[in-house]
Design an enzyme around this catalytic site. Structure first.
Site, short mmCIF file in Angstrom:
data_model
loop_
_atom_site.label_atom_id
_atom_site.label_comp_id
_atom_site.label_asym_id
_atom_site.label_seq_id
_atom_site.Cartn_x
_atom_site.Cartn_y
_atom_site.Cartn_z
N HIS A 30 -69.39 -21.20 69.55
CA HIS A 30 -68.94 -22.72 69.66
C HIS A 30 -69.69 -23.63 68.93
CE1 HIS A 30 -66.14 -21.36 72.54
NE2 HIS A 30 -66.73 -21.41 73.64
N HIS B 150 -61.68 -26.84 75.42
CA HIS B 150 -62.08 -25.71 76.50
C HIS B 150 -62.34 -26.43 77.86
CE1 HIS B 150 -64.69 -22.81 78.05
NE2 HIS B 150 -65.26 -22.44 76.90
N GLU C 106 -57.83 -21.21 75.94
CA GLU C 106 -58.40 -21.81 74.59
C GLU C 106 -57.69 -21.37 73.55
OE1 GLU C 106 -62.83 -21.25 74.65
OE2 GLU C 106 -62.24 -20.47 76.69
#
Length: 353
Positions: A109, A184, A318
């Site tokens: 991420h 997210h 996501e």
């Protein structure tokens, strides 16, 4: 009382000396979406159930200070590369790059300080008939998190009178690089409790199995005969703890599924539903994959009202490219070149049944 169909902005504090704002977008039916310019975070979404009772269907935190420690990426915009990269290693045009290893042996991420940890600039506020939008932007400088290129993301976040939360992304670079952006949010259509009783249908016939460190093995496998088969509506908890190698690795679901549509085409990702409230959420995207995650590591994380989350209190859909795509040439490409534009559109539409 806040008037309907409007945009409201209040100061929410400062990060590194930069002012942070909390936006509230309200539509004609009274649904309200809150967005922070820190991390372009979706903070809350109040929407009605079948009886007209409003509830917040997004997991989040109480204050900006709480979001400065957002280990679960609650509601955040993640990038420059969402999801995992094996051992944090990529190669572009023969040049090796070592990225952060912030998730066991792997990159996750955006690394140590991804887009979720920066204050976005406000580009524009747009209030038109049937839709309210804010346009946010952030530029990651060349070499930040050891990724090449000055990469600028422009993100338009909208709430429509059709009860759609719309995310429109565009990004450019001045050097060849990799990009994979996603949002997210953790959803709970009841607004509280666990999500294992929600039902889900996914427009996905294949998924990408993972190794013990949650990196795709490279196989694109059929969901048929596995706990990952959501091609027909199924209770999320039905096979979440199945005696299956993949759900054991993920401690439930934490996997990328392949969406049944041509690359880049906008289409249905899936539908979630919660029977007691009648709330349903339809998801549409241009992306090729979806990381389906069931909040298996949420337990103890501090949520709203200073209350600790429980395991599986929220689920994530996501929309993104596949994990470890830079190292898997047969996966859809995540390379962005100068002169090109990355674009993505993802829509979460809320209805009652």
């Amino acid at each position: 009382m806040i008037e309907t169909n409007q945009i409201e902005k209040v100061s929410w504090g400062k990060v590194d000396g930069k002012e942070v704002y909390l936006y509230t977008l309200t539509n004609a039916s009274g649904s309200q979406l809150q967005v922070s310019t820190y991390g372009a975070i979706l903070v809350s979404f109040l929407t009605a159930d079948k009886n007209g009772t409003m509830a917040d269907v997004l997991l989040g935190k109480d204050s900006l200070e709480d979001y400065l420690k957002n280990d679960c990426y609650l509601g955040a915009t993640v990038g420059q590369f969402a999801n995992r990269i094996a051992k944090g290693k990529i190669t572009l045009d023969g040049v090796d790059y070592q990225l952060a290893t912030n998730n066991g042996p792997n990159f996750l991420h955006g690394g140590d300080k991804g887009f979720d940890s920066h204050v976005f600039d406000i580009v524009e506020e747009i209030s038109e008939e049937g839709i309210n939008s804010i346009v946010l932007s952030h530029t990651s400088p060349d070499g930040f998190e050891n990724l090449p290129g000055n990469v600028t993301l422009k993100l338009t976040i909208s709430l429509t009178d059709e009860n759609e939360v719309v995310l429109d992304y565009s990004a450019t670079t001045d050097k060849k690089t990799i990009v994979n952006f996603t949002s997210h949010p953790y959803f709970n259509l009841k607004g509280e409790g666990e999500i294992s009783d929600h039902t889900l249908q996914l427009n996905c016939n294949f998924y990408t199995p993972i190794d013990e460190t949650c990196i795709p093995t490279g196989e694109i496998a059929t969901v048929k005969g596995t706990p990952f088969d959501f091609t027909e509506e199924k209770v999320i908890g039905h096979e979440i703890d199945a005696d299956h190698e993949q759900t054991k690795i993920g401690i439930g679901y934490d996997h990328n599924l392949v969406i049944n549509k041509p690359l880049g085409e906008f289409g249905l990702l899936g539908v979630a539903y919660e029977a007691t409230t009648g709330r349903a959420m339809e998801v549409y995207t241009t992306e090729p994959g979806v990381q389906f995650y069931t909040g298996n590591w949420l337990e103890g994380d501090l949520g709203k009202n200073q209350t600790a989350h429980i395991k599986r209190q929220g689920f994530c859909l996501e929309a993104q490219h596949y994990p470890d795509s830079p190292n898997q040439p047969h996966f859809p490409s995540v390379i962005l070149n100068p002169g090109e534009e990355y674009s993505q559109k993802t829509v979460y539409k809320f209805v009652v049944k």
